[in-house]
Design an enzyme around this catalytic site. Sequence first.
Site, PDB file in Angstrom:
ATOM      1  N   GLU A   1       7.794  -2.553   7.915  1.00  0.00           N
ATOM      2  CA  GLU A   1       8.940  -1.668   7.615  1.00  0.00           C
ATOM      3  C   GLU A   1       8.538  -0.201   7.801  1.00  0.00           C
ATOM      4  O   GLU A   1       9.268   0.590   8.400  1.00  0.00           O
ATOM      5  CB  GLU A   1       9.417  -1.938   6.184  1.00  0.00           C
ATOM      6  CG  GLU A   1      10.454  -0.969   5.648  1.00  0.00           C
ATOM      7  CD  GLU A   1      10.066  -0.408   4.304  1.00  0.00           C
ATOM      8  OE1 GLU A   1       9.826   0.819   4.208  1.00  0.00           O
ATOM      9  OE2 GLU A   1       9.999  -1.186   3.329  1.00  0.00           O
TER      10      GLU A   1
ATOM     11  N   GLU B   1      -0.983   4.535   8.778  1.00  0.00           N
ATOM     12  CA  GLU B   1       0.118   4.110   7.894  1.00  0.00           C
ATOM     13  C   GLU B   1      -0.341   3.102   6.850  1.00  0.00           C
ATOM     14  O   GLU B   1       0.288   2.976   5.802  1.00  0.00           O
ATOM     15  CB  GLU B   1       1.286   3.554   8.715  1.00  0.00           C
ATOM     16  CG  GLU B   1       2.622   3.573   7.989  1.00  0.00           C
ATOM     17  CD  GLU B   1       3.058   4.941   7.458  1.00  0.00           C
ATOM     18  OE1 GLU B   1       3.783   4.978   6.440  1.00  0.00           O
ATOM     19  OE2 GLU B   1       2.678   5.967   8.049  1.00  0.00           O
TER      20      GLU B   1
END
Length: 968
Positions: free
Chosen positions: A72, A143
């Site tokens: 996501e 990330e």
Amino acid sequence: MAVGKETAEEVVVQIIKPRNDTRNYKRIVLPNSLQVLLISDPDTDKCAASMNVGVGSFSDPEGLEGLAHFLEHMLFYASEKYPLEDSYSTYISEHGGRTNAYTSPEHTNYYFDVNADCFEEALDRFAQFFIKPLMSSDATTREIKAVDSENQKNLLSDAWRINQLQKHLSAEDHPYHKFSTGNWDTLEVKPKARGVDTRDELLKFYRENYSANIMNLVVYGKESLDKIESSVLSKFQEIRNINRKQLSFPGQPCSDHLQVTVKTVPIKRGHKLRVTWPVTPGIHHYMEGPSRYLGHLIGHEGEGSLFYILKKLGWANSLSAGESDWTLDFSFFKVVIDLTDAGHENVEHIIGLLFRYISLLQQSGVCKWIFEELSAICEMTFHYQDKVPPIDYVVKCSSNMQLYPIKDWLVGSSLPSNFTPGVIQSMLNELTPNSVRIFWESTNFEGHTDLTEPWYGTAYSVEKITGSIIQGWIDKAPEEHLHLPSPNVFIPTDLSIKNVQEKVNLPVMLRKSLYSRLWYKPDTTFSTPKAFVKLDFYCPFGGDSPETNVLTDISARLLMDYLNEYAYDAQVAGLYYAISHTDNGFQVTLTGYSHKLKILLETVIEKISTFEVKPDRFYVIKELVAKQYENFKFQQPYQQAMYYCSLLLKDRSWPWNDELEVLSVLGPEDLSRFYPQILSRIFIECYAAGNIEPNEAELMIQHVENVLFKGSKPLSQALFPSQHLANRIVNLEKGINYCYTKEGLNPSDDNSALLHYIQVHQDDFKLNIKLQLVALIAKQPAFHQLRSVEQLGYITVLMQRNDSGIRGVQFIIQSTAKGPKHIESRVQAFLKMFESKLYEMPDDEFKSNVNALIEMKLEKHKNLREESGYFWREIQDGTLKFDRKEYEVAALKQLTKAELIQFFDEHIKAGAPQKKALSVQVYATTHSTENTSDDGDCNMVNIDGVFSFRRSRPLYGSFKGGIGHVKL
């Protein structure tokens, strides 16, 4: 590529919508089996879209906890069509929009909104998430750090900890048992040790799960349905369809973990009881509403209810009941009770009373009149619902599409209308001692537990209980008169719209006296039978010391406490009220259906005027307030930094530890002596809006004045002119970067935080728009550089700040990786980098940003509450510029790039000679060595004491000139 016969299939099913909803809806299915709901709203300023993907954290591969959540995050980075990193988020931000996503057990939802004229390109960029995203190796590693930082933020949060503990005590082979956020360990260290490449697994997960046939898209546009359909078809038909089977996870995850009492140690001081049962998911009977019916009764707060009795006994501060953590395959019914210290000592009695109330429901049978009353309230709520921002609306609709038949996509479970006693009875029968799970949280259990939950380190112990043990608790529970609620007298029967003769678009001063001032704004936009009324009681004696501040706070809480059982029905029927403590006294707010608002207001005023201190309730509220003060140290470090910043800037504000100290010695007799003084001199600032006629509004305020100021022994008198004080803000010195450093209050928290505040000016149209434009242009680059590239921390934000009309901008960053001094240096480096971006900005990009800000300013209010909040801010700050949008838009149209650069160079630029800055640094013990180093900034002035600093600085003047100086 020629589209040829590639067209969407339209399936005509009547979608139920509210009576007052003028939007048009259409359901289509694209050739790739993507199901889409199109919404056309010609009146909208913002357009929005949401994609709900039918896969979530339950599908995480073994040994890669958090992979769905990590994916996501990754889809926001870049795509083959738009390869520049972060260009999607930048485009959205620069065109007045926002974007986000969330991962739940069975689906992942991505959404955004944007100014209407930029929707086409924004939608195309969004579509690429699901067509050809790029997930570079470099971005993947960076990330993972963001996911880890997000998890670090949650480690000391009681809500996250108890949620994971409930999951931990379930079947290990059920996905409910999993840890779903992910961290550096699960996504980097452990996979690497096993020779697993996380990026390869990420791409594989995307390839195998992201399929058009399990996606549901909602597109909310300004154009006609046909135009939106054409746009959607061209942009989304390329999403792959691999005919992914919709996953299901059958089985009740907790069947081997029932009849247990779990004692657990929370982070924050206090006691909480969660009683939970596995039940058949109510969604299978959403038209019968079994969990709504049972939640309404078990969670009721009126006379005779479980909460009413627990409150009377001094055992509970709050109680909620209803279904939660549900999927199509399993669900839980939960009762959550916030306990007092006395309640903690009587938990067995409380559980006994809860089961006794469930027994009362069994004996009473399912009552048709209660169901019909609930059903009528639900129907009224649905048909008179407020319009919400499109971004919220699309998320709700796309989530519903996965769960409900087409006709109920807008309704969801909100309209129970089939009275079927057997269905309700069936769920009631599941709430038995044989299937109960009791989670009991208390800091008193510290040192008395023997187990540790692995992901959050929560200490707990488990005891088995039997039906006969619980029966003993039921038998020993105090004999109290539990009974079903009476019919709700607050359900409005007059939903007509008042016809106001004079249509005014801005608030007008309707009435002024020595005692009050009434601002009035009729509903000229929303046509709903609702009103908004706010009374701000300005009490000079209500906040002039830590003692008076605490006593005023307790009195406001006691007033709410006394009114609760009476006014609870009003809230059930859509009429809400609050009595809240303010810096200068207290505020009464009423909002909702207008029909019976006057009755509720008169009752509130009567309670204020006849207030008496009940010692038993005083001590309960005192205990609650003391815990809230003591738990301040467990706030996130960035929240602590925000608190210190306000304390430094706001004159006449008191530190929480001073208030805690005075609270410890206060008793009911102190409040009894002080309360008349709070009301002795007051001025009431009033605002009435919505479905109210001018004379009604005037009569309401006249009534308030009559009760408080008139009569043989008036409770209140008018203020002297000298008592019209106002919140004033410290004026920082030009050319100085002040620094205030504090150690984080919780030694166990490894997060440090920085709040870097740049104070600019006092409310002024031309300066406002320059500041707003700089903030708009810098917001996304700051996020990208400081979070995405440098990975300083998950919480990274650049936002405007407005303290009583004093405007500025602030960076807020929280990090486990770096200490606040390092973060401060990176903020300065970012400002230098942003400088060149601003200087080199092409003219068309500058104009595009100006136009985006103009569109944001011209955005219409969605509902009465939003509009009232906007106008109330003008009244509260004393600025009274109700038509500011008009003037600020005019100023924006005249603004040149050279003027913006000049403004930036003078006020914002790193090292600007006129710049006024304040750096609030909260450091974790892990970063304490950094705090001793010298940063070498010759313009840095350290603040040693908050109050000596405040006394040493001049204050900005206030816009509030007292009642005799109203500038219109």
